[in-house]
Design an enzyme around this catalytic site. Structure first.
Site, PDB file in Angstrom:
ATOM      1  N   ASN A   1       0.966  -1.450   0.005  1.00 21.37           N
ATOM      2  CA  ASN A   1      -0.055  -0.004   0.007  1.00 21.37           C
ATOM      3  C   ASN A   1       1.085   1.283  -0.082  1.00 21.37           C
ATOM      4  OD1 ASN A   1      -2.689  -1.210  -0.091  1.00 21.37           O
ATOM      5  ND2 ASN A   1      -2.648  -1.461   2.262  1.00 21.37           N
TER       6      ASN A   1
ATOM      7  N   HIS B   1      -2.806   2.070  -2.865  1.00 17.51           N
ATOM      8  CA  HIS B   1      -3.944   1.091  -2.243  1.00 17.51           C
ATOM      9  C   HIS B   1      -4.565   0.240  -3.459  1.00 17.51           C
ATOM     10  CE1 HIS B   1      -4.173   2.033   2.239  1.00 17.51           C
ATOM     11  NE2 HIS B   1      -3.600   3.130   1.532  1.00 17.51           N
TER      12      HIS B   1
ATOM     13  N   ASP C   1      -5.136  -3.611  -3.128  1.00 14.88           N
ATOM     14  CA  ASP C   1      -6.601  -4.495  -3.286  1.00 14.88           C
ATOM     15  C   ASP C   1      -6.304  -5.504  -4.229  1.00 14.88           C
ATOM     16  OD1 ASP C   1      -8.814  -1.416  -2.993  1.00 14.88           O
ATOM     17  OD2 ASP C   1      -8.057  -2.908  -1.180  1.00 14.88           O
TER      18      ASP C   1
ATOM     19  N   ASP D   1      -6.006  -8.341   5.872  1.00 15.77           N
ATOM     20  CA  ASP D   1      -5.250  -9.207   5.011  1.00 15.77           C
ATOM     21  C   ASP D   1      -5.248 -10.727   5.562  1.00 15.77           C
ATOM     22  OD1 ASP D   1      -2.014  -8.122   6.502  1.00 15.77           O
ATOM     23  OD2 ASP D   1      -3.977  -8.723   7.385  1.00 15.77           O
TER      24      ASP D   1
END
Length: 782
Positions: A665, A670, A674, A700
């Protein structure tokens, strides 16, 4: 004809569980009975010091401060005057309260006990602390030649303690003895001074004498010296102050100073009555009397020497015994005892002493005389220990008289020694019987205390009956009458926060003799500080007698619920203290019960709303929007269902974690994070297939459940690793996408706690994560 006004006097007492204060209360009690005066004790009881004394540690929750609220209830009592036992109060009031306490009651005529009045607004009664302590310390220096001293002092801020401490300093200065603050340890006039005593003994091993500011602390010094193998009166001299009842019976008998708390209490009532009649305030300093005994190193022979003793008088038995009776009365009766009682006591003593102790015929006469005294009404006014002391001293002096005769009569001396033994045994047996009866009665009565809680607990569904049950046992426990007052609502009183006394209370129930009346909530009589003269917390008795009552706060923890007012003898105070704590705890339970019922009603009102909302929630998807896996709720429900449907079979639970999601990230954004989460979810689903359950239970974190054993679990972990390795080789991503995983297996069964199994799998994951890459950036790896 106008009737004589019966005065009502309020008494503010602090350390009510000390022997000195109990004697003070007894003096007030007997004076009130004798003078036809109403008395109401506002009582503070402090147990934390005693807790520490017995258990060696501070209480976790010390609520002694709650008792200080008792003093404000004098506003409900419509008292004509106040007796403030300031010496017992200032031990426990903090600095700010000490400065303002007396000013709060400046509008009432008042008597200060154990405190000097410099303003001329109060009558004060205080012992001659300075000269009493000066005399005992001077005796140690002048008569015994001691030069090395320590001092176990009373608390700072207490007048008695301050004057006694000053006397010690002045004697040392007068005789040129080195003495400074390092040789002083400060106690609180209680027995909780073990640490202070041992500190002095360790620091000054060569000390010759330990001077104690009161007898209770001296008793602790005795115990600690005995633990070290030190013999009091030989290895070390110890002195006290007060001459409490046990001083003469200590081993060895304690050298001390007589401060008759009983007399001071009696005089305080007389002083308060005088103020009520409009007389001016005045100060009384009670003379202190030195009591020399063996603890300072004196021998019995030394203690006998007295220029007024009987062996200096003519050898005429009647004259000797009659003259000694007057001295005897001074010790066994209080100074303010009414003349009728003194006359009766004198008659009984003369019946014992009228036959010459030097002849055998006196044996039977002593036996009859003592029995008459013990069976008489006045026996309750006589101290058995004091009676034992005066007869011991009288017979000893008679023996001395015989030994000084030119021609010694051995038979007379033998008879005197036999009479001494007879008197000693009879009086001691009487004392022991009295103490045994007292403790036996206290033990039996203590069994009633839990029954009060039980009765209240069993009737919590009926508030009126619950309050009635609180008072049912009190008549049997020697309460002439008792009154239970409660607040409209409980009041929280926290430590170090100012207490605001309520303006109104309500009489929930009262007991008068065997009669007990309780009231419904809307019918309870109100008492108010606004109209205290009309609604008082104690009502005068219908039979016209005065009352002596004690007020105890009803609290539990931080919550104050009201007060219990009981017309009892101060000797029953310990029992009623326990009762008040029981009632306070039951009122806390009742409060919690009411709150629980209110909460139950609210919960029932919400049940329908919750049920309706649950129906809506059932339509909410059980899948995770980002990955298409089960969300945490869906995963747990499916896992519970699998466990229920496969009882007895083995099941594997796998815990997996995307490596270094934060780094992805932070370094790549981000969106890439994802992507990595979705890829891991897809990999797990493809490896497990339709037979297993895959859930994303955190940012996660993933969980997998499938029927199988640990080998199956390891195969899944290895297959996931291979799939990720293939992806990373062919991917154009600048970072690795990898999972660390751990697993555990369980047998499906009823009562299995899935959360506990997840913890086991999580521990396995923790070990696996130790082997992950240090970074996911491919350029750094290369």
């Amino acid at each position: 004809m106008r009737m004589k006004k019966r005065y009502t006097i309020g008494v503010m007492i602090g350390n009510a569980n000390s022997p000195h204060t109990m004697d003070l209360m007894q003096g007030i009690f007997h004076a009130a009975r004798s003078m036809d005066i109403n008395v109401l004790f506002f009582l503070g009881i402090h147990s934390s010091y005693y807790y520490k004394s017995y258990f060696g540690e501070d209480t976790e929750d010390d609520y002694d401060y709650q008792f200080n609220a008792a003093y404000d209830y004098q506003a409900f009592a419509d008292v004509d005057a106040l007796i403030i036992a300031y010496g017992s109060l200032c031990i426990f009031l903090d600095e700010k309260e000490r400065e303002t306490f007396l000013d709060r009651y400046k509008d009432k005529p008042r008597v200060l006990v154990e405190e000097r009045d410099c303003s001329g607004t109060s009558t004060s009664i205080i012992a001659d602390n300075y000269h009493g302590m000066y005399g005992i310390v001077e005796h140690l220096v002048r008569d015994h030649g001691y030069r090395s001293f320590t001092y176990l002092a009373g608390p700072h801020g207490n007048t008695d303690a301050r004057e006694r401490r000053q006397a010690v300093y002045d004697v040392m200065k007068e005789y040129g003895i080195s003495f400074d603050e390092s040789r002083i340890a400060y106690g609180d006039f209680s027995s909780c001074v073990k640490e202070q005593v041992n500190r002095l003994l360790d620091r000054f091993p060569d000390m010759e004498a330990m001077i104690c500011a009161n007898d209770v602390m001296a008793e602790t010094a005795y115990r600690e010296c005995a633990r070290r193998g030190m013999i009091v009166g030989i290895d070390i001299a110890i002195t006290g102050y007060d001459d409490w009842e046990l001083a003469e019976t200590m081993n060895p008998p304690l050298t001390t100073v007589l401060q008759n708390a009983f007399d001071m209490g009696y005089m305080a009532v007389i002083g308060a009555a005088e103020l009520c009649k409009g007389k001016k305030c005045h100060s009384v300093v009670v003379p202190a009397k030195l009591r020399l005994r063996e603890s300072c190193g004196c021998s019995m022979q030394t203690c006998w020497q007295d220029p007024n003793s009987v062996h200096t008088q003519k050898n005429v038995w009647k004259w000797i015994s009659e003259s000694y009776i007057e001295e005897c009365l001074e010790e066994i009766l209080v100074e303010n005892t009414d003349i009728v009682l003194k006359y009766k006591a004198k008659e009984y003593l003369w019946s014992i002493m009228e036959v010459d102790f030097r002849i055998p015929e006196s044996e039977e006469n002593i036996k009859r005389g003592l029995q008459k005294l013990f069976d008489s009404e006045i026996s309750k006014y006589i101290s058995g220990v004091s009676l034992l002391k005066v007869f011991d001293r009288f017979t000893d002096e008679c023996v001395q008289m015989e030994l000084q005769r030119k021609e010694i009569h051995k038979e007379a001396i033998s008879n005197l020694l036999l009479r001494k033994r007879q008197l000693h045994d009879k009086i001691l047996a009487y004392i022991i019987k009295g103490e045994k009866d007292y403790f036996s009665t206290f033990q039996q009565e203590s069994w009633f205390v839990p029954l009060i809680s039980k009765d209240m607990l069993c009737h919590m569904d009926d508030e009126q009956e619950m309050y009635r049950r609180a008072l049912v046992k009190l008549h049997a426990l020697k309460a002439e009458a008792s009154y239970l007052y409660i607040f409209k609502e409980p009041i929280a009183h926290f430590r170090n926060e100012e207490w605001h006394c309520p303006e109104r209370m309500y009489l929930a129930a009262y007991q008068s003799g065997e009669q007990i009346i309780s009231f419904k909530e809307d019918e309870r009589p109100e008492v108010s500080t606004i109209c205290a003269g009309r609604g008082m917390i104690v009502t005068r008795k219908r039979n016209g007698r005065n009352y002596v009552a004690t007020l105890l706060c009803l609290f539990s923890g931080e919550m104050q619920y009201g007060i219990l007012v009981a017309e009892i003898n101060p000797s029953n105070l310990a029992l009623f203290y326990l009762i008040s704590r029981q009632i306070g705890n039951m009122l806390r339970m009742y409060q919690m019960s009411r709150e629980q019922k209110d909460m139950q009603w609210k919960l029932e009102a919400l049940v329908q709303e919750i049920r309706e909302k649950n129906e809506v929630l059932n339509f909410i998807s059980e899948s995770d929007a980002l990955t298409g896996c089960m969300n945490r709720r869906g995963f747990m429900e499916k896992t519970l269902q699998m466990n229920k449907e496969n009882e007895g079979k083995e099941m594997v639970i796998l815990f997996a974690d995307l490596d270094h999601l934060k780094e992805i990230n932070d370094s790549f954004g981000h969106i890439e994070g994802d992507f990595s989460i979705r890829h891991c979810a897809q990999t797990l689903k493809s490896v497990v297939g339709k037979e297993g359950i895959v859930g994303r239970i955190g940012g996660d974190e993933f969980c997998v459940v499938i029927l199988g054993n640990m080998e199956d679990g390891q195969r899944i972990i290895e297959k996931v690793r291979e799939e990720n390795e293939i992806f990373n080789r062919s991917s154009d991503k600048e970072y690795y996408v990898e999972l660390s995983a751990g697993c555990t297996s369980v047998i499906c069964r009823n009562g299995l706690v899935i959360a506990d199994v997840l913890k086991e799998a999580d521990r396995a994951l923790y070990e696996a994560k130790k082997l992950r890459r240090k970074t996911v950036k491919k350029d750094l790896e290369s």
